[in-house]
Write an enzyme that holds these catalytic residues in place. Structure first.
Site, PDB file in Angstrom:
ATOM      1  N   ASP A  14     -10.221 -60.182  26.267  1.00 36.41           N
ATOM      2  CA  ASP A  14     -11.650 -60.072  26.534  1.00 36.41           C
ATOM      3  C   ASP A  14     -12.162 -58.892  25.713  1.00 36.41           C
ATOM      4  O   ASP A  14     -11.386 -58.051  25.255  1.00 36.41           O
ATOM      5  CB  ASP A  14     -11.873 -59.840  28.033  1.00 36.41           C
ATOM      6  N   ASP A  65     -10.459 -57.473  31.977  1.00 36.90           N
ATOM      7  CA  ASP A  65     -10.751 -56.490  33.024  1.00 36.90           C
ATOM      8  C   ASP A  65     -11.084 -57.143  34.352  1.00 36.90           C
ATOM      9  O   ASP A  65     -11.442 -56.469  35.300  1.00 36.90           O
ATOM     10  CB  ASP A  65     -11.880 -55.555  32.597  1.00 36.90           C
ATOM     11  N   ASP A 109     -12.619 -63.122  34.118  1.00 36.24           N
ATOM     12  CA  ASP A 109     -11.354 -63.536  33.534  1.00 36.24           C
ATOM     13  C   ASP A 109     -10.329 -64.047  34.530  1.00 36.24           C
ATOM     14  O   ASP A 109      -9.189 -64.315  34.148  1.00 36.24           O
ATOM     15  CB  ASP A 109     -10.735 -62.347  32.768  1.00 36.24           C
TER      16      ASP A 109
END
Length: 1482
Positions: free
Chosen positions: A803, A1197, A1201
């Protein structure tokens, strides 16, 4: 008499219903390669479901909802199909004529279909056949879904908002549907019927309006009663005795003539039960008959009486399919009853085999089902056999209890069912009264699987779940606010169970029992018994103690882990709930769907269930779900919200619209605000227990998907091969013992002993040693793992996805400055210079000082950034989204939610005592005003012209990627609307004439520089009244706005990002960025970090369907393009990569049946940047890459996700929040450097496990050869010799071998995980031959010596012989030197010399083995080891011989490995890349 006997027509109609149910089409029988993470099927090219405002981390819907409640597959669409067909076919024909590098025709349907089948999901059912699963009736946890259904996950109201509906009412958004018809069609669900073709096309608004208005009318008929306001809840609910009164009336007849029960049917309609007054027995008669009643009432719960209570719904289905949507898993369910004959035979066989059959059936439960059960209809099942697509099999008992309520009170009933019921004037106005389509349920038949309750539906003859049950009464909020009666609460406790997430923690005795009966320990027990019978007491005792210690440690760890998880998941508190229209305090476990409870209670800190906010507003912290501790505001639901909730629960995940009022279980309440004029803020329970989102999260932790890692599967294959060798040795030994004439008992014991030697009991334990050490080392580095099996998988990672925000870049955003759209002539605008200081924007004393058009523009822009945010004040602290916080902090103003009337003065000192907002007497808006802390500002703090009231907010929606506010300046009588969001979105809703002439130039500049851009727009509302500001729709606010300017944020790379990416790339690990941010910003960050190393980056552009549907252009040179078929640069420059946006990703994979696999693979292999990716799309990407045989890692994080972290082979979360438990690894090091540690430890652990496995195999081979030689002479090793070898040599060596730390550098080659490849097996078998040779030669040679002592045949107590002594000496050195050979250091582990424990252990072992050769055989030690005398010369010969053995075994097996190297990789992506290289490097 049964109801059907009274009314023949009714019986006929129900019989027809029954027959039609039987003939109902099942779902498609083809397995698809659609994956769990459904991408938005609407193909909405004008929007992206990414991070809000071009990438900030504030998802409107918690990502865990997406992760655990995602729909299944990308909906296939015909969009661009014709253009794809014609374009690619024509292009291929042209290329076939002109080029030798042709690809296959893109629309070659046969090849396309074949490629799809190759990638299809392949279930591993063993108990069920694939045909049984495909042909069975199917349902799912979400209505209208199944494993092969392609459907639309986007709530219809959001489609209408995006595609152009002008109808503001949420009620009109619920599409008319029929579940049965949609399933039988096998088509997609959820897309508005009039929406076809190009996603930007809009349907005729009048036709849509007529259609939706007609549907609203249908809903009113279905959902509303004629006198709702005056009716209590009980008036709309069938309330009867729990046990049918007919049973009590016919008690005597039933007890006297039980044989007639099967042929007689009783009427159990709830209306008759209500009218029957004879059931109210009391006094002495009730006491006298209580025991008798209980006995016969329980008797009738048995399955044999099923038809008695369901005369109109005879069960037929014996097998069903069920799709658990949250887990993307198909299960098969079969009904069984115990056969008394089979049970008797089974018990007899268990007794005859001394329990061995029972033990075997414990390991093979599917076989036990066949042994004792007989298949029966699901409705009559005593227990069910359940198998999931991974081959995991369980047996669950079926529970039957009295319920006697309508079906709609426990399971979802279709909307048309209520419409049909409305035809009956007596019952049409009631939701939960018995009708033909809503029958009474006398007995509730259910079972639990993975904490999901399955309830039998007689209408459909299958088990269903009620996790998404909704009550039509919820649509009428005034009746909802009356709470539930106690009787209804009792019913719902039965239907939905208690509101608790209580994991079943096994008792110590259960854990012990399960552990002892594990095949590994059963084999150990067998070995210990065998050794004891053979009088190997010392060794048997030591192994027994080791086993006890191991079992004890496992028991403690298992108990501790399960208790920790149970404690984490369990929550209970007292809540104030409205029951029988009185407030009372109850335990949260007593809450049921429909309960009204108080959330403003100061003692309530954590939400106890999934709820909908009814009154008041609150701020919650959803980090438990999202991984981000960003406060989220919740607003009270209205009737539109409840209508949308009805649709969301039935068809999709929680929509953004509903989530604004949805309170998720387990989230923290930061603040609950009581509305004016009321005494409490209230919420209504909608889901409880494991049906909540937190329950899904817990289930995913308790039941993770099995990892199909090759090393583990190969290890069992290898053990199987070793078992075959053991049986071969067993047979040979028996033949040899017969020749020697040994006693039968000795012969059997020694032959069985061969099995324990070839398959050592310690073998499985050694596989986990390396992993355990790696876990400890990771823990010391702040990296925690909840799935130990993933450690070894980490060693095989060949692609790592990251990410961007908070992972590659810093979490915090800083405002670089603002650029305002300034007047540049008549009706012309141009961006001014970058202003890095807010005081340079509008440097005046009051907001009313506007002298020029530029002043007006600057004031409007300042007002937009002052007010357009979602910040809140809690405990005098400003909280909210980090981007909003940074933006408002940049202004230096103050924000006040508790603003009251004040005495304010203007700059000239004239005091005013009037209210600042005279219209707003009862409702006080949030107000922004200058702060006295900002000394550089000229604004007068207490001037009334400088006060701005935020009178209404339109929250951010991820689908719209913008938010809006309505603002009333104190100095004006007008109302303003301000909007901020992604630049492309704001540009679309602004008047084009207000856009600056250099808009694209400035936007391109900042996005290419890696900055994050937020655009602002505003306008004056046409009506200047408070009422209008509260009633105006969002669609009217967010259109024809004036463009105001840009806010530029800078997001810096984290310091370890670039070095870490460089290390990964040097190690030949592909790096990919997967972000919700703008594609140009992502490319800029990729280049800055080194993730993108290619000089050219191509991005896709969507064209008209009649032209090339995708054009790939260089981001820096618009004229440079890729070939639309081969994706090769037209200028033949191979130094390039591509970046894919979420919208293109959706189009490609929703049309994948129209696009060849080669094209899709080229995109997956070339792409370095995936931008504007939603959580579902990230999840989908992981699975697409895995289909190419990548071992994929994902590091994020946590916010968006969770799905990707779960789907990847190894997921590494950089979040401390509880949601990180959804990822196998959690790092307290908040940068990507932890990825290197995980991969290094994974490689070291994998190599260690590999080495330990090989060592235990060679140890077994050495001892097998030694024993076989001694058995051929009728001898054996001594008890203490066995003890010394196994306890003092092997175990310490195996442990210290695993102590090696990982090498500090990552090499480009990954360690092998294939145990059964020729490259591994041939050198291993050569090592066997070398070991045999170096034992055989000295053994044969010593028999020619004069001092040779022949062994005593069959003498277990006297094993002293020269054969024994020589082989004992040589084998000791072979055990030690083999460990040295297998202890490989670099490139995966540190050099062996740095493993001090191993070096010391090896040196001690060598010294002791040498001393044993020179010990006096007549000493105590010599007698203990039963040694015989050999000459000094032969001892020297042994020393030289074992050194030669070491050299030969070190070099020869390794020398032949290259000859057995695989010519072609097993990994699909490597073969594709190789084929590309061969094709384009001719």
């Amino acid at each position: 008499m049964p109801l059907s006997e009274h009314d023949p027509s009714l019986r006929s109609s129900n019989g027809h219903e029954r027959r039609s149910r039987s003939r109902r089409q099942s779902f498609s029988s083809n397995w698809t390669d659609s994956t769990s993470a459904t991408l938005t099927s609407g193909l909405t090219l004008d929007q992206d479901n990414g991070e809000p405002f071009a990438g900030t981390g504030a998802e409107a819907v918690p990502s865990s909802i997406v992760s655990f409640h995602h729909p299944h597959s990308i909906q296939s669409s015909n969009f661009l199909s014709s253009s794809l067909n014609s374009e690619f076919t024509q292009r291929q024909q042209q290329r076939r004529r002109s080029s030798t590098r042709d690809t296959q025709p893109l629309m070659d349907q046969q090849s396309v279909d074949q490629s799809r089948n190759d990638g299809a999901r392949r279930p591993s059912f063993r108990f069920f056949t694939e045909e049984e699963i495909n042909s069975a009736e199917g349902t799912a946890t979400l209505e209208n879904t199944d494993y092969d259904i392609q459907w639309d996950p986007k709530p219809s109201y959001e489609q209408q908002r995006i595609y152009g509906s002008d109808i503001p009412s949420r009620r009109s958004s619920i599409n008319s549907f029929s579940r049965r018809s949609s399933l039988s069609r096998g088509g997609s669900y959820g897309t508005t019927g009039s929406y076809t073709g190009h996603p930007l096309a809009r349907a005729d608004s009048l036709a849509r309006q007529n259609q939706l208005q007609q549907h609203v009318q249908e809903l009113s008929e279905a959902y509303h009663t004629s006198s709702t306001d005056s009716s209590a809840n009980l008036s709309r609910y069938s309330v009867t005795e729990r046990i049918p009164i007919e049973l009590e009336e016919q008690e005597d007849e039933i007890l006297d003539n039980s044989s007639s029960i099967h042929s007689r049917s009783l009427s159990i309609s709830s209306s008759n039960s209500q009218e029957n007054e004879d059931g109210n027995n009391n006094g002495n008669d009730e006491v006298h008959s209580h025991h008798k009643k209980g006995s016969y009432q329980n008797e009738f719960l048995k399955p044999i009486y099923h038809e008695k209570f369901y005369p109109l719904y005879s069960p037929e289905q014996a097998i069903q399919r069920f799709y658990i949507t949250e887990e993307d898993m198909v299960i098969g369910i079969a009904g069984y009853q115990a056969s008394s004959v089979k049970v008797v035979i089974y018990n007899i066989l268990c007794i005859l085999t001394v329990g061995m059959l029972s033990l075997l059936m414990r390991w093979l439960p599917a076989k036990k089902v066949k042994c004792i059960g007989v298949k029966c209809p699901l409705g009559k099942a005593e227990w069910v056999a359940i198998e999931n697509e991974f081959g995991e099999f369980v047996i669950e008992p079926v529970k039957r209890e009295w319920y006697n309520r309508p079906l709609s009170t426990v399971l979802h009933i279709d909307k048309e069912t209520f419409l049909d019921g409305g035809n009956n004037s007596n019952t049409g106005t009631h939701h939960h009264h018995t009708t033909e389509t809503n029958p009474n349920i006398p007995i509730l038949i259910s079972f639990q699987y993975r904490y999901i309750t399955f309830i039998y539906s007689p209408l459909e003859d299958i088990f269903k779940t009620n996790t998404n049950w909704v009550d039509p009464d919820w649509l009428h909020l005034p009746s909802v606010l009356k709470g539930l009666p106690s009787l209804v609460q009792e019913d719902r406790i039965l239907a939905f169970e208690r509101n608790q997430i209580n994991l079943k923690v096994k008792t110590t005795s259960e854990i012990l029992f399960n552990e002892v009966l594990h095949p590994f320990y059963v084999f150990q027990i067998f070995s210990i018994i065998l050794w004891s019978l053979d009088e190997y007491y010392y060794y048997a005792s030591c192994i027994f103690l080791i086993s006890v210690m191991s079992i004890t440690e496992t028991l403690i760890e298992t108990r501790k882990t399960s208790q920790n998880l149970a404690e984490m998941s369990h929550f209970s508190c007292d809540v104030r709930v409205l029951r029988d229209e009185f407030w009372t305090s109850v335990s949260s476990s007593e809450l049921v769907p429909g309960d009204i409870y108080e959330i403003s209670d100061p003692n309530l800190k954590i939400l106890p269930c999934d709820s909908v906010l009814i009154t008041g507003d609150c701020i919650v912290n959803e980090s438990m779900l999202t991984g981000e501790s960003v406060p989220v505001s919740k607003n009270p639901a209205n009737e539109d919200t409840m209508y949308q909730l009805m649709e969301d629960f039935e068809n999709t995940q929680i929509s953004s619209f509903v989530s604004k009022s949805f309170l998720f279980n387990g989230t923290n309440i930061i603040r609950a605000k009581v509305p004016l004029g009321q005494s409490a803020a209230l919420a209504m329970v909608v889901r409880t227990g494991f049906a909540t989102t937190k329950g899904s999260l817990i289930r995913s932790m308790v039941f993770p998907k099995p990892t199909g890692f090759k090393f583990y599967s190969d290890s069992f294959k290898y053990i199987g091969v070793m078992t075959i060798i053991a049986m071969l040795g067993f047979s040979i030994s028996c033949i040899q013992f017969v020749k020697l004439g040994l006693d039968k008992s000795i012969m059997i014991l020694r032959a069985l002993d061969i099995i324990t030697i070839v398959v050592p009991p310690a073998l499985p334990a050694t596989l986990t040693i390396g992993t355990s050490f790696s876990l400890n080392r990771l823990k010391k580095k702040g990296i925690f793992c909840i799935s130990p099996t993933r450690v070894n998988v980490g060693g095989k990672v060949d692609l790592m996805c990251f990410d961007k925000t908070g992972t590659l870049t810093e979490d915090g955003l800083d405002v670089l400055g603002v650029q305002i759209s300034e007047p540049n002539g008549h009706n012309s605008f141009k961006f001014g210079e970058l202003k890095e200081n807010i005081n340079d924007v509008f440097n005046k004393f009051t907001l009313s000082e506007c002298n020029t058009p530029l002043d007006v523009k600057c004031k409007n822009f300042l007002m937009s950034i002052l007010t357009c945010h979602s910040l809140r004040v809690v405990d005098d602290e400003l909280i909210g989204d980090p981007l909003d916080y940074k933006m408002f902090e940049f202004t230096g103003w103050s924000y006040d939610e508790e603003f009251q009337t004040q005495n304010l003065g203007n700059p000239f000192g004239n005091s005013q005592g009037e209210s600042v907002f005279p219209e707003n007497v009862d409702i006080i808006p949030a107000v922004v005003h200058p702060s006295d802390k900002n000394k550089a500002s000229k604004f007068v703090e207490n001037d009334t012209h400088n006060y701005l009231g935020i009178v209404r907010s339109f929250e951010f929606l991820s689908e719209l990627r913008r938010m809006s506010v309505i603002v009333k300046p104190n100095s004006d009588e007008m109302y303003w609307a301000f909007t901020k969001g992604a630049p492309e979105v704001i540009a679309d809703i602004c008047n084009k004439t207000t856009l600056p002439s250099n808009y694209e130039e400035i936007l391109h500049h900042y996005t290419h520089s890696g900055h994050r851009i937020i655009a602002c727009g505003g306008k004056i509302l046409p009506k200047h009244t408070w009422l209008y500001s509260q009633k105006v729709g969002r669609e009217d606010v967010e259109n024809n706005m004036e463009f105001l300017g840009f806010i530029i944020f800078e997001n810096k790379l984290k310091a370890p990002t670039a070095p870490t990416l460089k290390v990964l790339q040097d190690a030949n690990i592909r790096t990919v960025m997967c972000t919700g941010d703008n594609v140009l910003t992502a490319i800029s960050v990729g280049r800055q970090s080194g993730l993108v190393t290619a000089s050219n980056v191509y991005v896709p552009y969507l064209n008209d369907p009649n032209d090339d549907f995708l054009v790939w252009r260089d981001v820096d040179d618009f004229d440079k393009t890729l070939d639309t078929v081969t994706l090769q640069p037209l200028d033949h420059d191979q130094d390039y990569t591509i970046a894919v946006t979420g919208e293109v990703f959706r189009i490609l994979f929703s049309n994948e049946n129209d696009i060849p696999e080669e094209y899709i693979n080229e995109i997956l292999l070339r792409t370095a940047i995936y931008a504007r990716m939603s959580p579902d799309e990230k999840h989908e990407l992981m699975e697409r890459l895995q289909k190419l045989d990548y071992t994929v890692g994902f590091c994020g994080d946590g916010a968006n996700d969770c799905g990707a972290l779960k789907a990847a082979d190894i997921g590494i979360s950089l979040s401390e929040a509880e949601a990180s438990v959804a990822a196998p690894f959690t790092s307290k090091i908040f940068d990507i450097s932890c990825v290197l540690d995980v991969i290094k430890e994974g490689r070291a652990s994998l190599v260690t496990s590999f080495a330990c496995f090989q060592y235990m195999s060679l140890y077994s081979a050495i001892q097998f050869i030694t024993i076989s030689m001694l058995y051929s002479r009728g001898s054996n090793l001594g008890d203490f010799q066995f003890l010394y070898i196994d306890l003092f040599l092997i175990i310490p060596i195996a442990i210290f071998m695993s102590w090696s730390k990982p090498y500090d550098k990552l090499c480009s080659k990954r360690p092998s995980a294939n145990l059964v490849s020729l490259k591994i097996l041939i050198p291993l078998f050569l090592s066997f031959a070398i070991i045999l040779f170096f034992q055989l030669v000295p053994w044969l040679f010593v028999q020619t010596r004069d001092w040779y002592i022949k062994p005593i045949v069959g003498g277990d107590d006297a094993v002293q012989s020269t054969d024994n002594t020589i082989l004992f000496y040589i084998s000791n050195f072979q055990y030690i030197l083999t460990a040295v050979i297998l202890s490989v250091g670099p490139p995966y582990r540190e050099p062996m010399r740095q493993n001090q424990g191993f070096i010391i252990d090896i040196m001690i072992s060598i010294v002791i083995s040498v001393l044993l050769m020179f010990v006096d055989v007549n000493s105590k030690t010599g007698n203990l080891f039963q040694l015989t005398e050999i000459t000094w010369g032969f001892k020297i010969f042994i020393s030289v011989w074992v050194m030669l053995n070491y050299v030969v075994q070190l070099y020869f097996p390794n020398a032949i490995k290259p000859y057995f190297k695989k010519k072609q990789s097993n990994k699909k992506y490597k073969n594709i890349i190789k084929s590309y290289e061969d094709r384009y490097n001719v």
